[in-house]
Motif scaffolding. Structure first.
Motif, PDB file in Angstrom:
ATOM      1  N   THR A   1      10.507  22.448  17.072  1.00  0.00           N
ATOM      2  CA  THR A   1      11.417  22.378  15.945  1.00  0.00           C
ATOM      3  C   THR A   1      10.671  22.729  14.670  1.00  0.00           C
ATOM      4  O   THR A   1       9.593  22.206  14.413  1.00  0.00           O
ATOM      5  N   VAL A   2      11.242  23.614  13.873  1.00  0.00           N
ATOM      6  CA  VAL A   2      10.562  24.073  12.665  1.00  0.00           C
ATOM      7  C   VAL A   2      11.067  23.301  11.451  1.00  0.00           C
ATOM      8  O   VAL A   2      12.235  23.358  11.118  1.00  0.00           O
ATOM      9  N   TYR A   3      10.174  22.577  10.817  1.00  0.00           N
ATOM     10  CA  TYR A   3      10.505  21.884   9.584  1.00  0.00           C
ATOM     11  C   TYR A   3       9.317  21.977   8.631  1.00  0.00           C
ATOM     12  O   TYR A   3       8.198  22.285   9.022  1.00  0.00           O
ATOM     13  N   ILE A   4       9.559  21.656   7.373  1.00  0.00           N
ATOM     14  CA  ILE A   4       8.488  21.611   6.401  1.00  0.00           C
ATOM     15  C   ILE A   4       7.528  20.494   6.790  1.00  0.00           C
ATOM     16  O   ILE A   4       7.922  19.443   7.258  1.00  0.00           O
ATOM     17  N   ASP A   5       6.225  20.708   6.568  1.00  0.00           N
ATOM     18  CA  ASP A   5       5.226  19.730   6.966  1.00  0.00           C
ATOM     19  C   ASP A   5       5.437  18.405   6.246  1.00  0.00           C
ATOM     20  O   ASP A   5       5.731  18.363   5.055  1.00  0.00           O
ATOM     21  N   SER A   6       5.265  17.320   6.986  1.00  0.00           N
ATOM     22  CA  SER A   6       5.554  16.001   6.429  1.00  0.00           C
ATOM     23  C   SER A   6       4.536  15.548   5.391  1.00  0.00           C
ATOM     24  O   SER A   6       4.717  14.514   4.771  1.00  0.00           O
ATOM     25  N   SER A   7       3.456  16.317   5.185  1.00  0.00           N
ATOM     26  CA  SER A   7       2.464  15.915   4.200  1.00  0.00           C
ATOM     27  C   SER A   7       3.021  15.963   2.779  1.00  0.00           C
ATOM     28  O   SER A   7       2.382  15.479   1.851  1.00  0.00           O
ATOM     29  N   ILE A   8       4.211  16.557   2.608  1.00  0.00           N
ATOM     30  CA  ILE A   8       4.805  16.554   1.267  1.00  0.00           C
ATOM     31  C   ILE A   8       5.245  15.151   0.870  1.00  0.00           C
ATOM     32  O   ILE A   8       5.469  14.889  -0.297  1.00  0.00           O
ATOM     33  N   LEU A   9       5.390  14.244   1.818  1.00  0.00           N
ATOM     34  CA  LEU A   9       5.744  12.873   1.484  1.00  0.00           C
ATOM     35  C   LEU A   9       4.499  12.148   0.982  1.00  0.00           C
ATOM     36  O   LEU A   9       3.441  12.220   1.601  1.00  0.00           O
ATOM     37  N   ALA A  10       4.648  11.472  -0.138  1.00  0.00           N
ATOM     38  CA  ALA A  10       3.499  10.790  -0.741  1.00  0.00           C
ATOM     39  C   ALA A  10       3.084   9.593   0.102  1.00  0.00           C
ATOM     40  O   ALA A  10       3.896   8.965   0.788  1.00  0.00           O
ATOM     41  N   MET A  11       1.797   9.281   0.062  1.00  0.00           N
ATOM     42  CA  MET A  11       1.218   8.150   0.779  1.00  0.00           C
ATOM     43  C   MET A  11       0.495   7.233  -0.200  1.00  0.00           C
ATOM     44  O   MET A  11      -0.084   7.703  -1.187  1.00  0.00           O
ATOM     45  N   PRO A  12       0.468   5.927   0.072  1.00  0.00           N
ATOM     46  CA  PRO A  12      -0.346   5.024  -0.753  1.00  0.00           C
ATOM     47  C   PRO A  12      -1.829   5.313  -0.524  1.00  0.00           C
ATOM     48  O   PRO A  12      -2.198   5.890   0.500  1.00  0.00           O
ATOM     49  N   PRO A  13      -2.708   4.907  -1.447  1.00  0.00           N
ATOM     50  CA  PRO A  13      -4.142   5.122  -1.257  1.00  0.00           C
ATOM     51  C   PRO A  13      -4.650   4.400  -0.008  1.00  0.00           C
ATOM     52  O   PRO A  13      -4.156   3.327   0.355  1.00  0.00           O
ATOM     53  N   ARG A  14      -5.648   5.000   0.632  1.00  0.00           N
ATOM     54  CA  ARG A  14      -6.199   4.426   1.871  1.00  0.00           C
ATOM     55  C   ARG A  14      -7.712   4.323   1.781  1.00  0.00           C
ATOM     56  O   ARG A  14      -8.390   5.279   1.416  1.00  0.00           O
ATOM     57  N   GLN A  15      -8.233   3.151   2.123  1.00  0.00           N
ATOM     58  CA  GLN A  15      -9.673   2.963   2.250  1.00  0.00           C
ATOM     59  C   GLN A  15     -10.103   3.349   3.661  1.00  0.00           C
ATOM     60  O   GLN A  15      -9.299   3.369   4.587  1.00  0.00           O
ATOM     61  N   SER A  16     -11.348   3.662   3.843  1.00  0.00           N
ATOM     62  CA  SER A  16     -11.857   4.120   5.133  1.00  0.00           C
ATOM     63  C   SER A  16     -11.577   3.094   6.234  1.00  0.00           C
ATOM     64  O   SER A  16     -11.875   1.901   6.094  1.00  0.00           O
ATOM     65  N   GLY A  17     -10.988   3.600   7.340  1.00  0.00           N
ATOM     66  CA  GLY A  17     -10.737   2.763   8.509  1.00  0.00           C
ATOM     67  C   GLY A  17      -9.597   1.785   8.350  1.00  0.00           C
ATOM     68  O   GLY A  17      -9.410   0.891   9.187  1.00  0.00           O
ATOM     69  N   GLU A  18      -8.798   1.932   7.326  1.00  0.00           N
ATOM     70  CA  GLU A  18      -7.734   0.978   7.018  1.00  0.00           C
ATOM     71  C   GLU A  18      -6.424   1.378   7.685  1.00  0.00           C
ATOM     72  O   GLU A  18      -5.970   2.505   7.542  1.00  0.00           O
ATOM     73  N   GLU A  19      -5.831   0.464   8.437  1.00  0.00           N
ATOM     74  CA  GLU A  19      -4.499   0.678   9.012  1.00  0.00           C
ATOM     75  C   GLU A  19      -3.451   0.366   7.950  1.00  0.00           C
ATOM     76  O   GLU A  19      -3.670  -0.470   7.067  1.00  0.00           O
ATOM     77  N   PHE A  20      -2.283   1.022   8.063  1.00  0.00           N
ATOM     78  CA  PHE A  20      -1.256   0.863   7.030  1.00  0.00           C
ATOM     79  C   PHE A  20      -0.798  -0.589   6.916  1.00  0.00           C
ATOM     80  O   PHE A  20      -0.790  -1.162   5.820  1.00  0.00           O
ATOM     81  N   LEU A  21      -0.416  -1.195   8.036  1.00  0.00           N
ATOM     82  CA  LEU A  21       0.126  -2.547   7.978  1.00  0.00           C
ATOM     83  C   LEU A  21      -0.956  -3.592   7.722  1.00  0.00           C
ATOM     84  O   LEU A  21      -0.633  -4.727   7.347  1.00  0.00           O
ATOM     85  N   GLU A  22      -2.227  -3.231   7.921  1.00  0.00           N
ATOM     86  CA  GLU A  22      -3.311  -4.136   7.548  1.00  0.00           C
ATOM     87  C   GLU A  22      -3.476  -4.179   6.028  1.00  0.00           C
ATOM     88  O   GLU A  22      -3.793  -5.214   5.452  1.00  0.00           O
ATOM     89  N   ALA A  23      -3.227  -3.027   5.399  1.00  0.00           N
ATOM     90  CA  ALA A  23      -3.449  -2.926   3.955  1.00  0.00           C
ATOM     91  C   ALA A  23      -2.200  -3.220   3.132  1.00  0.00           C
ATOM     92  O   ALA A  23      -2.286  -3.762   2.026  1.00  0.00           O
ATOM     93  N   TYR A  24      -1.018  -2.844   3.665  1.00  0.00           N
ATOM     94  CA  TYR A  24       0.194  -2.884   2.840  1.00  0.00           C
ATOM     95  C   TYR A  24       1.336  -3.640   3.519  1.00  0.00           C
ATOM     96  O   TYR A  24       1.441  -3.702   4.744  1.00  0.00           O
ATOM     97  N   GLU A  25       2.197  -4.166   2.674  1.00  0.00           N
ATOM     98  CA  GLU A  25       3.465  -4.751   3.095  1.00  0.00           C
ATOM     99  C   GLU A  25       4.582  -3.932   2.456  1.00  0.00           C
ATOM    100  O   GLU A  25       4.585  -3.716   1.251  1.00  0.00           O
ATOM    101  N   VAL A  26       5.516  -3.441   3.274  1.00  0.00           N
ATOM    102  CA  VAL A  26       6.636  -2.651   2.752  1.00  0.00           C
ATOM    103  C   VAL A  26       7.750  -3.601   2.322  1.00  0.00           C
ATOM    104  O   VAL A  26       8.190  -4.462   3.101  1.00  0.00           O
ATOM    105  N   VAL A  27       8.213  -3.435   1.098  1.00  0.00           N
ATOM    106  CA  VAL A  27       9.245  -4.314   0.532  1.00  0.00           C
ATOM    107  C   VAL A  27      10.424  -3.463   0.065  1.00  0.00           C
ATOM    108  O   VAL A  27      10.241  -2.479  -0.659  1.00  0.00           O
ATOM    109  N   LEU A  28      11.615  -3.824   0.498  1.00  0.00           N
ATOM    110  CA  LEU A  28      12.836  -3.191   0.005  1.00  0.00           C
ATOM    111  C   LEU A  28      13.211  -3.839  -1.325  1.00  0.00           C
ATOM    112  O   LEU A  28      13.305  -5.070  -1.420  1.00  0.00           O
ATOM    113  N   ILE A  29      13.418  -3.026  -2.365  1.00  0.00           N
ATOM    114  CA  ILE A  29      13.815  -3.530  -3.680  1.00  0.00           C
ATOM    115  C   ILE A  29      15.248  -3.108  -3.958  1.00  0.00           C
ATOM    116  O   ILE A  29      15.565  -1.917  -3.958  1.00  0.00           O
TER     117      ILE A  29
END
Length: 449
Positions: free
Chosen positions: A162-190
């Motif tokens: 399937t051809v789509y635009i690369d998902s890297s256009i979506l912004a990401m929070p900063p990441r420290q080396s070896g850090e998993e997303f859920l270890e570093a961040y909590e997603v909150v709906l506002i």
């Protein structure tokens, strides 16, 4: 690979050959489906096919395809997959002068047209077709597919072919080396504290909805005043407590509010602010059945269609308050899953999400209007003055004073004053030109509607 189906006619422009072939093949494949292709739909394909192979200009985007004679909403739906890569490509065609950003203003009388019928939840009455519809695939590399009930949606990484635009256009929070997303961040709906969910107090309503979503989906939900939109998602660092706004924002409208916002000009202005807020995934959530609305059903369906197809929003539809709560919950779970899956691979190559303070500062700046924009909005209240006509006027005369001076230079020649704006631009008809003159320089009492 199966051989290509031979086409019936030679295409005038080589750039349109692939589109013409795709139209022809889609027509043949739909004929072979159980029940076949109805005669009126077959004629629709035939007319569009003739105009595509005879087109004198390249047809590169869905917007350009929509302007082909014979192409309507149903056919656009059927061919939407063909333009998956170029849906947001609004580059000028050859021979046309490139212009700078155009100021978009609320339309005074938006078109009220739309085809009746039944369709999938996001189609607002558009007929079903054999092409799958992925509302969230326009600007990123994941899809949202309905689970069969309104509001139950999940993101899926697409098939490798399937051809789509690369998902890297979506912004990401900063990441420290070896850090998993859920270890570093909590997603909150506002949720915005001004949202109306059927209670007398809007703050109480938003708080109860937040509690319902939290208890049902076990996700954190908070209520606060948002600078734009009705819902966003933040990634809050578990140690530093820094809040980063994820690349998603929701504008929620029940059908009654949508109908009134179309009439009082809020509809276009609110979408313009969302498009300028800096977030990529713009979700337009419409609550309720347009057919039950007291307003114009056709104008609501048309507004939703143009919002998704021509303006790049992802239109979702829910049946009511409970369904909206479920949709918020499913979206939150899907966003958590998406960032958890892609955080390690994309955090270094993607844009960095803005902090909540940066997001708020940018959005507050969007609320400021220039003198020319206010003047254009005022002109749009004059009978026969459309959005395009108002923008054409301020292009020549950015303020009321500059327009009055131009009329003063023609003092004594009423005919020339009445026709001055009409002669300046083809966008301004004789009636609009005359009415603006009467309002600014004449008595202003005999405007012709």
């Amino acid at each position: 690979m199966a051989p290509a189906v031979p086409m019936q006619h030679k295409v005038r422009l080589p750039e349109n050959e692939e589109l013409a072939r795709s139209l022809h093949e889609k027509r043949l494949s739909m004929r072979e489906q159980p029940g076949g292709l109805k005669e009126n739909l077959d004629l629709t394909f035939a007319k569009a096919y003739r105009n595509v192979y005879a087109a004198k200009e390249p047809i590169r985007t869905l917007k350009e395809f929509s302007k082909v004679k014979g192409v309507g909403p149903w056919l656009i739906r059927c061919m939407k997959g063909f333009f998956a890569e170029s849906r947001q490509d609004l580059s000028p065609t050859k021979g046309k002068k490139t212009r700078g950003p155009k100021c978009h203003l609320p339309k005074k009388n938006p078109a009220a047209s739309g085809p009746p019928g039944k369709g999938p939840p996001t189609s607002f009455g558009l007929s079903d077709c054999s092409v799958s519809i992925y509302p969230f695939s326009s600007q990123g590399a994941f899809e949202v597919q309905s689970s069969g009930t309104m509001g139950s949606a999940e993101f899926n990484i697409p098939h490798k072919d399937t051809v789509y635009i690369d998902s890297s256009i979506l912004a990401m929070p900063p990441r420290q080396s070896g850090e998993e997303f859920l270890e570093a961040y909590e997603v909150v709906l506002i949720l915005d504290d001004r949202e109306n969910f059927g209670y007398r107090s809007r703050k109480v309503a938003s708080r109860k909805v937040a509690d319902n979503i939290h208890s049902q989906f076990n996700v954190p939900v908070e209520v606060k005043r948002l600078p734009v939109g009705d819902g966003i998602w933040i990634a809050r660092h578990r140690k530093l407590l820094t809040e980063y706004v994820l690349d998603f924002i929701v504008e929620r409208k029940n059908v009654a509010d949508l109908s009134s916002s179309i009439k009082d000009n809020r509809y276009k202005d609110q979408k313009s602010r969302l498009q300028k807020c800096g977030l990529r995934k713009l979700i337009y959530l419409v609550e309720g059945d347009p057919n039950d609305s007291k307003g114009s059903v056709a104008s609501i369906k048309t507004a939703c269609f143009t919002t998704e197809i021509l303006e790049g929003f992802d239109v979702l539809r829910t049946s009511g308050y409970t369904d909206t709560e479920n949709t918020y919950g499913y979206l939150t779970l899907s966003i958590i899953e998406y960032y958890s899956t892609n955080f390690l691979n994309l955090a270094k190559s993607s844009r960095v999400c803005p902090t909540y303070e940066e997001f708020g500062g940018k959005c507050r700046g969007l609320q400021k209007k220039t003198v020319s924009q206010i003047f254009a909005l005022q002109l749009m209240q004059v009978p026969q003055v459309t959005e395009k006509a108002a923008l054409a006027v301020v292009e020549f005369y950015p303020t009321l004073l500059s327009l009055a001076r131009a009329y003063f230079m023609l003092e004594g020649d009423i005919c020339a004053q009445e026709e001055m704006l009409k002669n300046k631009s083809k966008m301004i008809n004789a009636g609009a030109s005359r009415n603006i003159f009467k309002l600014v320089w004449g008595d202003g009492c005999n405007l012709q509607i």
